[in-house]
Motif scaffolding. Structure first.
Motif, short mmCIF file in Angstrom:
data_model
loop_
_atom_site.label_atom_id
_atom_site.label_comp_id
_atom_site.label_asym_id
_atom_site.label_seq_id
_atom_site.Cartn_x
_atom_site.Cartn_y
_atom_site.Cartn_z
N PHE A 136 0.86 -1.18 0.00
CA PHE A 136 0.00 0.00 0.00
C PHE A 136 0.90 1.23 0.00
O PHE A 136 1.86 1.30 0.77
CB PHE A 136 -0.87 0.03 1.26
N THR A 137 0.61 2.20 -0.86
CA THR A 137 1.41 3.43 -0.93
C THR A 137 0.48 4.63 -0.84
O THR A 137 -0.53 4.67 -1.55
CB THR A 137 2.22 3.50 -2.24
N THR A 138 0.82 5.59 0.03
CA THR A 138 0.00 6.79 0.13
C THR A 138 -0.02 7.50 -1.22
O THR A 138 0.96 7.50 -1.95
CB THR A 138 0.52 7.76 1.21
N VAL A 139 -1.16 8.09 -1.54
CA VAL A 139 -1.35 8.71 -2.84
C VAL A 139 -1.31 10.23 -2.78
O VAL A 139 -0.70 10.86 -3.60
CB VAL A 139 -2.68 8.22 -3.48
N LYS A 140 -1.95 10.83 -1.81
CA LYS A 140 -2.10 12.29 -1.82
C LYS A 140 -1.17 13.03 -0.88
O LYS A 140 -1.20 14.25 -0.84
CB LYS A 140 -3.55 12.64 -1.49
N GLN A 141 -0.37 12.32 -0.10
CA GLN A 141 0.51 13.00 0.85
C GLN A 141 1.71 13.60 0.11
O GLN A 141 2.01 13.23 -1.01
CB GLN A 141 0.97 12.04 1.93
N GLN A 142 2.41 14.52 0.77
CA GLN A 142 3.58 15.15 0.16
C GLN A 142 4.74 14.17 0.01
O GLN A 142 5.54 14.28 -0.90
CB GLN A 142 4.02 16.35 1.00
N THR A 143 4.82 13.20 0.91
CA THR A 143 5.87 12.20 0.89
C THR A 143 5.23 10.83 0.69
O THR A 143 4.27 10.50 1.39
CB THR A 143 6.66 12.23 2.23
N PHE A 144 5.74 10.05 -0.23
CA PHE A 144 5.19 8.71 -0.46
C PHE A 144 5.64 7.76 0.65
O PHE A 144 6.83 7.67 0.95
CB PHE A 144 5.62 8.17 -1.82
N VAL A 145 4.67 7.08 1.24
CA VAL A 145 4.92 6.11 2.31
C VAL A 145 4.35 4.78 1.84
O VAL A 145 3.21 4.71 1.37
CB VAL A 145 4.26 6.54 3.63
N GLU A 146 5.15 3.73 1.99
CA GLU A 146 4.79 2.40 1.51
C GLU A 146 4.68 1.44 2.70
O GLU A 146 5.55 1.43 3.57
CB GLU A 146 5.90 1.96 0.56
#
Length: 174
Positions: free
Chosen positions: A126-136
């Protein structure tokens, strides 16, 4: 004539100390840490400090190398990497890119938007989509059918990494 033979005897305390040192090393989860700078580094450091002690009922574990950009829980390890590159399906320069593909984008119950990609072992990344930094977040297939991990990460993510205001964001969960 008498000959003497020297025998070396390991002291139990020495053996126990060596095992404790080796045991501490083996408990850490190897996670490839993304290289980050500037605001991304600050956001990842803040996120790591806010992450829950447990995720899906699994205890937090140390990672190696030790990095502000990684975290892990349970065994097999559920791993988090902060500051990862933009995922292929979101990157116009990638052959995986498809701006119309919305089946893999979802909103969890905490309101966070995630790109969902299956792994070969039956798990998901799962990877964040709308945040400033991508988190997986990589959840191994061993956890299939168990608690859902994403809502537990929503509050720490929103607190430490606000939504991007970039109008060029390819996927929009709203």
């Amino acid at each position: 004539m008498r000959t003497s033979t020297r025998r070396f005897v390991f002291l139990p305390a020495t053996v126990a100390a060596a095992m404790a040192l080796l045991g501490g090393c083996s408990d850490a989860v190897r996670v490839s840490a993304p290289t980050t700078t500037g605001a991304t580094s600050a956001q990842c450091r803040a996120l790591r400090a806010q992450l829950p002690r447990t995720l899906m009922g699994r205890e937090r574990r140390s990672t190696t190398p030790d990095s502000d950009n990684t975290a892990a829980w349970g065994s097999p390890a559920i791993t988090l990497r902060c500051g990862v590159p933009e995922p292929g399906p979101m990157n116009p320069a990638s052959p995986e890119y498809d701006p119309h593909e919305t089946q893999t984008v979802m909103i969890d119950s905490s309101g966070m938007c995630w790109l969902t990609q299956p792994t070969s072992g039956g798990g998901y990344v799962f990877t964040t989509v709308k945040q400033q930094t991508f988190v997986e977040l990589d959840v191994p297939g061993a956890y299939a059918g168990q608690d859902y991990p994403l809502p537990e990460l929503g509050a720490p993510l929103r607190k430490t990494d606000p939504a991007s205001t970039d109008p060029g964001v390819a996927f929009d969960c709203s």
